[in-house]
Design a protein around this motif. Sequence first.
Motif, mmCIF file in Angstrom:
data_model
loop_
_atom_site.group_PDB
_atom_site.id
_atom_site.type_symbol
_atom_site.label_atom_id
_atom_site.label_comp_id
_atom_site.label_asym_id
_atom_site.label_seq_id
_atom_site.Cartn_x
_atom_site.Cartn_y
_atom_site.Cartn_z
ATOM 1 N N THR A 1 54.110 -14.707 51.116
ATOM 2 C CA THR A 1 54.344 -13.666 50.108
ATOM 3 C C THR A 1 53.504 -12.432 50.394
ATOM 4 N N ALA A 2 52.244 -12.627 50.786
ATOM 5 C CA ALA A 2 51.378 -11.492 51.109
ATOM 6 C C ALA A 2 51.932 -10.715 52.296
ATOM 7 N N TRP A 3 52.404 -11.416 53.299
ATOM 8 C CA TRP A 3 52.942 -10.751 54.486
ATOM 9 C C TRP A 3 54.241 -10.019 54.162
ATOM 10 N N LEU A 4 55.113 -10.677 53.411
ATOM 11 C CA LEU A 4 56.382 -10.039 53.066
ATOM 12 C C LEU A 4 56.149 -8.805 52.213
ATOM 13 N N ALA A 5 55.222 -8.894 51.264
ATOM 14 C CA ALA A 5 54.929 -7.754 50.401
ATOM 15 C C ALA A 5 54.360 -6.598 51.207
ATOM 16 N N ALA A 6 53.507 -6.908 52.178
ATOM 17 C CA ALA A 6 52.945 -5.846 53.019
ATOM 18 C C ALA A 6 54.050 -5.140 53.798
ATOM 19 N N GLY A 7 55.009 -5.919 54.306
ATOM 20 C CA GLY A 7 56.138 -5.310 55.006
ATOM 21 C C GLY A 7 56.946 -4.402 54.109
ATOM 22 N N LEU A 8 57.185 -4.831 52.862
ATOM 23 C CA LEU A 8 57.930 -4.010 51.904
ATOM 24 C C LEU A 8 57.149 -2.750 51.530
ATOM 25 N N LYS B 1 55.375 0.518 44.302
ATOM 26 C CA LYS B 1 54.732 0.088 43.061
ATOM 27 C C LYS B 1 55.199 -1.313 42.661
ATOM 28 N N ALA B 2 56.446 -1.622 42.993
ATOM 29 C CA ALA B 2 57.010 -2.927 42.621
ATOM 30 C C ALA B 2 56.386 -4.077 43.403
ATOM 31 N N THR B 3 55.718 -3.762 44.519
ATOM 32 C CA THR B 3 55.092 -4.843 45.294
ATOM 33 C C THR B 3 53.816 -5.353 44.632
ATOM 34 N N VAL B 4 53.318 -4.662 43.607
ATOM 35 C CA VAL B 4 52.088 -5.095 42.943
ATOM 36 C C VAL B 4 52.242 -6.511 42.395
ATOM 37 N N LYS B 5 53.404 -6.796 41.840
ATOM 38 C CA LYS B 5 53.600 -8.142 41.270
ATOM 39 C C LYS B 5 53.581 -9.219 42.344
ATOM 40 N N TYR B 6 53.964 -8.877 43.565
ATOM 41 C CA TYR B 6 53.847 -9.828 44.667
ATOM 42 C C TYR B 6 52.382 -10.193 44.882
ATOM 43 N N PHE B 7 51.523 -9.176 44.893
ATOM 44 C CA PHE B 7 50.106 -9.426 45.137
ATOM 45 C C PHE B 7 49.460 -10.179 43.976
ATOM 46 N N TYR C 1 68.251 2.186 45.912
ATOM 47 C CA TYR C 1 68.273 0.803 45.425
ATOM 48 C C TYR C 1 67.227 -0.094 46.106
ATOM 49 N N GLN C 2 66.253 0.504 46.793
ATOM 50 C CA GLN C 2 65.227 -0.298 47.454
ATOM 51 C C GLN C 2 64.413 -1.100 46.431
ATOM 52 N N LYS C 3 64.062 -0.462 45.311
ATOM 53 C CA LYS C 3 63.285 -1.165 44.288
ATOM 54 C C LYS C 3 64.081 -2.342 43.718
ATOM 55 N N LEU C 4 65.376 -2.168 43.537
ATOM 56 C CA LEU C 4 66.211 -3.252 43.026
ATOM 57 C C LEU C 4 66.157 -4.445 43.975
ATOM 58 N N GLY C 5 66.221 -4.164 45.254
ATOM 59 C CA GLY C 5 66.134 -5.232 46.243
ATOM 60 C C GLY C 5 64.781 -5.923 46.222
ATOM 61 N N VAL C 6 63.709 -5.143 46.072
ATOM 62 C CA VAL C 6 62.360 -5.709 46.008
ATOM 63 C C VAL C 6 62.224 -6.612 44.781
ATOM 64 N N LEU D 1 67.308 -11.334 53.049
ATOM 65 C CA LEU D 1 67.270 -10.174 52.159
ATOM 66 C C LEU D 1 66.064 -9.301 52.475
ATOM 67 N N TRP D 2 64.919 -9.939 52.703
ATOM 68 C CA TRP D 2 63.711 -9.189 53.068
ATOM 69 C C TRP D 2 63.940 -8.392 54.351
ATOM 70 N N PHE D 3 64.571 -9.016 55.345
ATOM 71 C CA PHE D 3 64.837 -8.319 56.600
ATOM 72 C C PHE D 3 65.764 -7.126 56.381
ATOM 73 N N VAL D 4 66.769 -7.289 55.515
ATOM 74 C CA VAL D 4 67.678 -6.174 55.206
ATOM 75 C C VAL D 4 66.903 -5.023 54.569
ATOM 76 N N LEU D 5 66.005 -5.341 53.652
ATOM 77 C CA LEU D 5 65.191 -4.304 53.011
ATOM 78 C C LEU D 5 64.300 -3.598 54.027
ATOM 79 N N ILE D 6 63.731 -4.378 54.952
ATOM 80 C CA ILE D 6 62.902 -3.789 56.002
ATOM 81 C C ILE D 6 63.752 -2.909 56.913
ATOM 82 N N LEU D 7 64.943 -3.402 57.255
ATOM 83 C CA LEU D 7 65.827 -2.680 58.169
ATOM 84 C C LEU D 7 66.253 -1.337 57.576
#
Length: 746
Positions: free
Chosen positions: A331-338, A270-276, A351-356, A414-420
């Motif tokens: 940003t669109a690509w990173l958000a899609a990955g998240l 849900k937090a990725t909405v602001k990215y889009f 804590y995934q949302k905190l990282g996002v 940080l994005w890679f850590v969240l993906i990992l």
Amino acid sequence: MKKLWILFGIIFLFSFAVLLWVGTEIFRQAPPIPDQVVTTDGRVIVGEGEISDGQNVWQAMGGMQVGSIWGHGSYVAPDWTADYLHRESEFILGALSRDEYQEGYKLLDAEEQAVMRQRLLEMMRTNKYDPATGKLTIDPIRAEAFKYNLDHYSDVFTNGNSDYAIQKDAQSDPEKLRKLVSFFFWTSWASAANRPDDTISYTSNFPSEPLVGNTPTSSTIVWTGVSVIVLIAGIGGMIWFFAGMRQEAPTEGAPDSDPLIGAELTSSQKATVKYFLVVTLLFLLQIIVGVITAHYGVEGNGFYGIPLADYLPYVVTRTWHVQLGIFWIATAWLAAGLFIGPIICGFEPKYQKLGVDALFGALLVVVLGSMTGQWLSVMHKLSGDAWFWFGHQGYEYVDLGRVWQAALFVGLVLWFVLILRTALPAFRKNDDKRQLVLLYIISTAGIALFYAPGLFWGMRSHLTVVEYWRWWVVHLWVEGFFEVFATVVIAFLFARLGVINPVLAAKASLLSGAIYLSGGIIGTLHHLYFAGTPTVALAFGSVFSALEIVPLTLVGFEAWENIHRSRAREWLEQYKWVIYFFIAVAFWNLVGAGIFGFMINPPIALYYMQGLNTTAVHAHGALYGVYGTLGLALMLFCLRAMQPQRKWNENLIAFSFWMINGGLLMMMMLSLLPIGLMQTYQSVSVGYWSARSPEFMQTEVMQILRWARVAGDTVFAIGAIGFVWFALGLIFRNPPAENSSSEEEE
């Protein structure tokens, strides 16, 4: 799968071994920067450190966004290397003629002109740099030419020039102007002076300038022929290889209903909405500054009579236009990955949302901070070396100041850590998705880590060295790992919908990744043919850049597979426009990246076309056409997955889709391509300087063609506004209740 992984690994290791080895040769044979430039009678023309200082002056005022150097940069102002070289050559010819015949060069007969040209040729091509003392010795007449050019460029940058879209007081400090012209002189010297014990210049005789013997080298011609042969052989081999190994993923096992319906969204999703939301706003802002930038090409420093350049000069709007495109697409690509992370592992890591949320804040700081710093740098509001750290580095596509650049790299890590955190649990399951997950981890690691070469140069690094690492970011980061990431993400999306088998998807993705990287990694060198690099870069770059085109000839298979998947079940009709955007990616991969890319990539083509509007054709078709369209497609999929039962306004998204793609095609065919081809003819027949000169670019036919771009730009902008309105409706407007009579929702 084992054979495919071995193939992937061999290609990866071999390609980087070659790229790094060629890099060592580039570092070793880069054009020397003299400590001093002196005349034969002992006068010091350029003092110690002034060439590097001049490079810094050029960077701080916008660098590659104000004309170009060695063909790299923007298209309205001249290529300063070619412009300086031609002005210097004409000045020397005139001075020699008056001294010898008491007449101007143009008044001499053909035989006398030939004698003068031969004297100029010997003067310009003889390399009098002494590595022992670090001094470059020149004839006194070249010192007079330096003074002549200094007066000219001082007028251009102090008083402004509407033909070049250069604002008044772009640079008015006499000391900085002298250093700036010293830098222009050095790039010009390196383009004409022969390498030690050789008959070609440091830039392989680029730019084209017949007066000083700058014509295509033997290597440029020979390796062009080799690249065409390799392309034909590669296409033939790829068809056989593709026919034997590539398997279309069957769709017969697709579920009877959408598996996403009823799935509960996690808090990080849900937090990725602001990215889009930011993607749509940056997309719109990029179009606005793009319109202003394009208009500066016909009106110079105004916008329909408004003196906008006094507050927002061309160099700023073009910087923002290029940078915003990278920001919203990434940003669109990173958000899609998240977003797909929890789908991959099946749960929400703690804590995934905190990282996002933290990553989102960091991205906003980088976007706003870098754009502000660039304006401050260009407007001379940063003191000392602050322009480098917080302002404008001057290198196209990596213009942002070093602090913002480093912050962006931290954000990517940080994005890679969240993906990992979401990928590793899925990888440990050892199920049928394991291979696909591993490829996903590798591609995301590549995206995060391969932005680091953008930090490998310093404020006073040699231009050739900067160019080597810059293209690691621009080409390798985008056309290498983002390409593999896109392939894997699309496979994941279709696998999640149950349309394709994960094992077959992994095989197809691994094969596609290996094919893309086989040409993409070493193909980075095709940007460096004439950037002060040895011919080994030209040889490898020409051959492997041809191989980059090979897989793009088969993108039609990918498009038809996507169409076939969309028809597997009736419920997949609701993903129709997501899939259409995927199909558009395949189209622009062939046209923008493939056809228009190969149009300029062979050495002999790039020798005459580099930095002309033909480059802009490829840039728009590849950057927006491929990566931008894919960014929009990934955003649409995520928004669909968030509300799989929602009815979409099919008419609006259809209108937007066709207007955007039609407008982009119109922009190219009605304006950019005709201008570029006319410039190419001028470059071949007269010289590169002429193709970029105001005398040629301000002719009536050129002005008409520049205005013709308005049609394509307008259609594209209307389509983009429609897309933004559609996306904002999905983000902000609640869907109708199930018993509502409304059948469509904007």
